[in-house]
Design a protein around this motif. Structure first.
Motif, mmCIF file in Angstrom:
data_model
loop_
_atom_site.group_PDB
_atom_site.id
_atom_site.type_symbol
_atom_site.label_atom_id
_atom_site.label_comp_id
_atom_site.label_asym_id
_atom_site.label_seq_id
_atom_site.Cartn_x
_atom_site.Cartn_y
_atom_site.Cartn_z
ATOM 1 N N SER A 1 31.896 24.597 -6.842
ATOM 2 C CA SER A 1 30.202 25.019 -6.350
ATOM 3 C C SER A 1 30.299 25.755 -5.105
ATOM 4 O O SER A 1 29.680 26.800 -4.761
ATOM 5 N N MET A 2 31.009 25.080 -4.209
ATOM 6 C CA MET A 2 31.071 25.837 -3.047
ATOM 7 C C MET A 2 31.571 27.199 -2.943
ATOM 8 O O MET A 2 31.025 28.026 -2.551
ATOM 9 N N PHE A 3 32.986 27.473 -3.548
ATOM 10 C CA PHE A 3 33.337 28.529 -3.661
ATOM 11 C C PHE A 3 32.692 29.587 -4.277
ATOM 12 O O PHE A 3 32.725 30.705 -3.958
ATOM 13 N N THR A 4 31.854 28.993 -5.661
ATOM 14 C CA THR A 4 30.759 29.778 -6.145
ATOM 15 C C THR A 4 29.763 30.297 -5.222
ATOM 16 O O THR A 4 29.353 31.674 -5.318
ATOM 17 N N ASP B 1 38.402 28.449 5.821
ATOM 18 C CA ASP B 1 37.921 28.515 7.100
ATOM 19 C C ASP B 1 39.004 28.988 8.228
ATOM 20 O O ASP B 1 38.658 29.791 9.023
ATOM 21 N N ARG B 2 39.914 28.342 8.115
ATOM 22 C CA ARG B 2 41.261 28.729 8.970
ATOM 23 C C ARG B 2 41.494 30.159 8.780
ATOM 24 O O ARG B 2 41.595 30.912 9.884
ATOM 25 N N ILE B 3 41.675 30.936 7.610
ATOM 26 C CA ILE B 3 41.962 31.925 7.396
ATOM 27 C C ILE B 3 41.062 32.943 7.928
ATOM 28 O O ILE B 3 41.275 34.054 8.476
ATOM 29 N N CYS B 4 39.629 32.966 7.506
ATOM 30 C CA CYS B 4 38.644 33.546 7.993
ATOM 31 C C CYS B 4 38.429 33.711 9.487
ATOM 32 O O CYS B 4 38.075 34.689 9.733
ATOM 33 N N GLU B 5 38.776 32.411 9.865
ATOM 34 C CA GLU B 5 38.528 32.745 11.596
ATOM 35 C C GLU B 5 39.695 33.290 12.101
ATOM 36 O O GLU B 5 39.551 34.371 12.969
ATOM 37 N N ARG B 6 40.929 33.480 11.531
ATOM 38 C CA ARG B 6 42.056 33.979 12.153
ATOM 39 C C ARG B 6 42.202 35.585 11.814
ATOM 40 O O ARG B 6 42.730 36.455 12.382
ATOM 41 N N ASN B 7 41.198 35.823 10.486
ATOM 42 C CA ASN B 7 41.356 37.107 9.955
ATOM 43 C C ASN B 7 40.276 37.514 9.389
ATOM 44 O O ASN B 7 39.940 37.296 8.345
ATOM 45 N N PRO B 8 39.480 38.128 10.292
ATOM 46 C CA PRO B 8 38.040 38.421 10.213
ATOM 47 C C PRO B 8 37.744 39.297 9.160
ATOM 48 O O PRO B 8 36.719 39.473 8.415
ATOM 49 N N GLY B 9 38.757 40.257 8.706
ATOM 50 C CA GLY B 9 38.862 41.173 7.558
ATOM 51 C C GLY B 9 38.893 40.695 6.116
ATOM 52 O O GLY B 9 38.646 41.355 5.210
ATOM 53 N N PHE B 10 39.312 39.369 6.275
ATOM 54 C CA PHE B 10 39.383 38.636 4.885
ATOM 55 C C PHE B 10 38.187 38.163 4.658
ATOM 56 O O PHE B 10 37.489 37.468 5.293
ATOM 57 N N THR B 11 38.069 38.261 3.069
ATOM 58 C CA THR B 11 36.609 37.756 2.552
ATOM 59 C C THR B 11 36.957 37.104 1.301
ATOM 60 O O THR B 11 37.809 37.769 0.464
ATOM 61 N N ILE B 12 36.485 35.951 1.008
ATOM 62 C CA ILE B 12 36.597 35.293 -0.281
ATOM 63 C C ILE B 12 35.596 35.722 -1.259
ATOM 64 O O ILE B 12 34.366 35.763 -0.730
ATOM 65 N N SER B 13 35.754 36.544 -2.183
ATOM 66 C CA SER B 13 35.001 37.294 -2.997
ATOM 67 C C SER B 13 35.548 37.030 -4.418
ATOM 68 O O SER B 13 36.620 36.339 -4.787
ATOM 69 N N SER B 14 34.800 37.717 -5.365
ATOM 70 C CA SER B 14 35.111 37.726 -6.886
ATOM 71 C C SER B 14 36.553 38.365 -7.118
ATOM 72 O O SER B 14 37.149 38.036 -8.192
ATOM 73 N N ASP C 1 35.789 26.661 -14.237
ATOM 74 C CA ASP C 1 36.789 26.602 -15.211
ATOM 75 C C ASP C 1 38.098 26.653 -14.547
ATOM 76 O O ASP C 1 39.200 25.908 -15.011
ATOM 77 N N TYR C 2 38.281 27.639 -13.573
ATOM 78 C CA TYR C 2 39.644 28.072 -13.025
ATOM 79 C C TYR C 2 40.079 26.841 -12.330
ATOM 80 O O TYR C 2 41.239 26.161 -12.397
ATOM 81 N N LEU C 3 39.242 26.426 -11.527
ATOM 82 C CA LEU C 3 39.587 25.324 -10.426
ATOM 83 C C LEU C 3 39.676 23.821 -11.293
ATOM 84 O O LEU C 3 40.805 23.200 -10.899
ATOM 85 N N GLN C 4 38.996 23.854 -12.483
ATOM 86 C CA GLN C 4 39.388 22.761 -13.011
ATOM 87 C C GLN C 4 40.423 22.595 -13.787
ATOM 88 O O GLN C 4 41.368 21.699 -13.884
ATOM 89 N N ARG C 5 40.969 23.798 -14.269
ATOM 90 C CA ARG C 5 42.271 24.047 -14.856
ATOM 91 C C ARG C 5 43.425 23.683 -13.931
ATOM 92 O O ARG C 5 44.182 23.032 -14.109
ATOM 93 N N VAL C 6 43.124 24.396 -12.712
ATOM 94 C CA VAL C 6 44.311 24.095 -11.663
ATOM 95 C C VAL C 6 44.380 22.548 -11.112
ATOM 96 O O VAL C 6 45.383 22.135 -11.100
ATOM 97 N N THR C 7 43.211 22.034 -11.097
ATOM 98 C CA THR C 7 43.242 20.615 -10.698
ATOM 99 C C THR C 7 43.897 19.476 -11.885
ATOM 100 O O THR C 7 44.834 18.774 -11.494
ATOM 101 N N LYS C 8 43.601 19.955 -13.196
ATOM 102 C CA LYS C 8 44.116 19.131 -14.302
ATOM 103 C C LYS C 8 45.751 19.454 -14.172
ATOM 104 O O LYS C 8 46.478 18.367 -14.388
ATOM 105 N N TYR C 9 46.066 20.547 -14.300
ATOM 106 C CA TYR C 9 47.563 21.055 -14.658
ATOM 107 C C TYR C 9 48.540 20.995 -13.453
ATOM 108 O O TYR C 9 49.727 20.811 -13.907
#
Length: 192
Positions: free
Chosen positions: A24-27, A82-95, A58-66
């Motif tokens: 939910s946080m990632f979403t 958080d660490r990556i975005c702090e060190r790499n301001p050009g990186f964004t978590i997106s779809s 669904d993806y994270l549930q799959r990864v967690t399970k398997y």
């Protein structure tokens, strides 16, 4: 509305519920960033051409399970963001980046925290990427974090508490206990 009580220790948290909280946080982050993201953002190794046809949950549930993710590994995914975005301001978590980020961060978190973990070949199959791609993504993530891979118990607890407290349907056991205890009344001090 009914409220579900979560334990104060993430070790004792139901893994399915914790997985849904992290997903939910990632979403929310992805929805926010997709609205703001400039089309001209410089692609990274984590970018896909189009969003995968599987929801983040669904993806994270799959990864967690398997991949047999432990609660601390799930929380470490968020710390890595958080660490990556702090060190790499050009990186964004997106779809376009979230799915590859999740499988890569899960791979690194398991190797970092767990005594026994799966092979990269296994993680790649679970994540739907080639082993060569996962290996490249893993090296990229290590560099992007500056090899800062571990988190303290306090950091993990802070992220866990924040996740739980952001969900109106959940309450921490200690928060519930403190809310239901009557205030302590102290007798007045003698003035002599």
């Amino acid at each position: 509305t009914p409220v579900f009580v979560m334990p104060d220790s993430y070790f004792d948290a139901d893994i399915d519920r914790l997985t849904r909280l992290v997903a939910s946080m990632f979403t929310r982050v992805v929805q926010h960033n997709d609205r703001l993201m400039p089309v001209t953002q410089k692609p990274t190794r984590f970018h896909s051409r189009a969003p995968p046809n599987i929801t983040i949950s669904d993806y994270l549930q799959r990864v967690t399970k398997y991949a047999l993710l432990e609660p601390a590994c799930l929380l470490l995914l968020l710390i890595y963001v958080d660490r990556i975005c702090e060190r790499n301001p050009g990186f964004t978590i997106s779809s376009l980046t979230v799915h590859r980020f999740i499988i890569t961060a899960a791979t690194v978190a398991c190797k970092c925290l767990c005594d026994a973990y799966c092979t990269n070949s296994h993680y790649a199959k679970v994540g739907g990427v080639s082993m060569h791609e996962l290996n490249s993504l893993e090296v990229e993530l290590l560099h992007m974090t500056g090899w800062h891979l571990v988190a303290t118990q306090e950091q993990l607890l802070q992220y866990y508490f924040t996740l739980v407290r952001q969900d109106p349907a959940l309450v921490l056991q200690s928060d519930l206990a403190s809310a239901t205890q009557p205030p302590q009344v102290h007798p007045p001090e003698d003035k002599q």
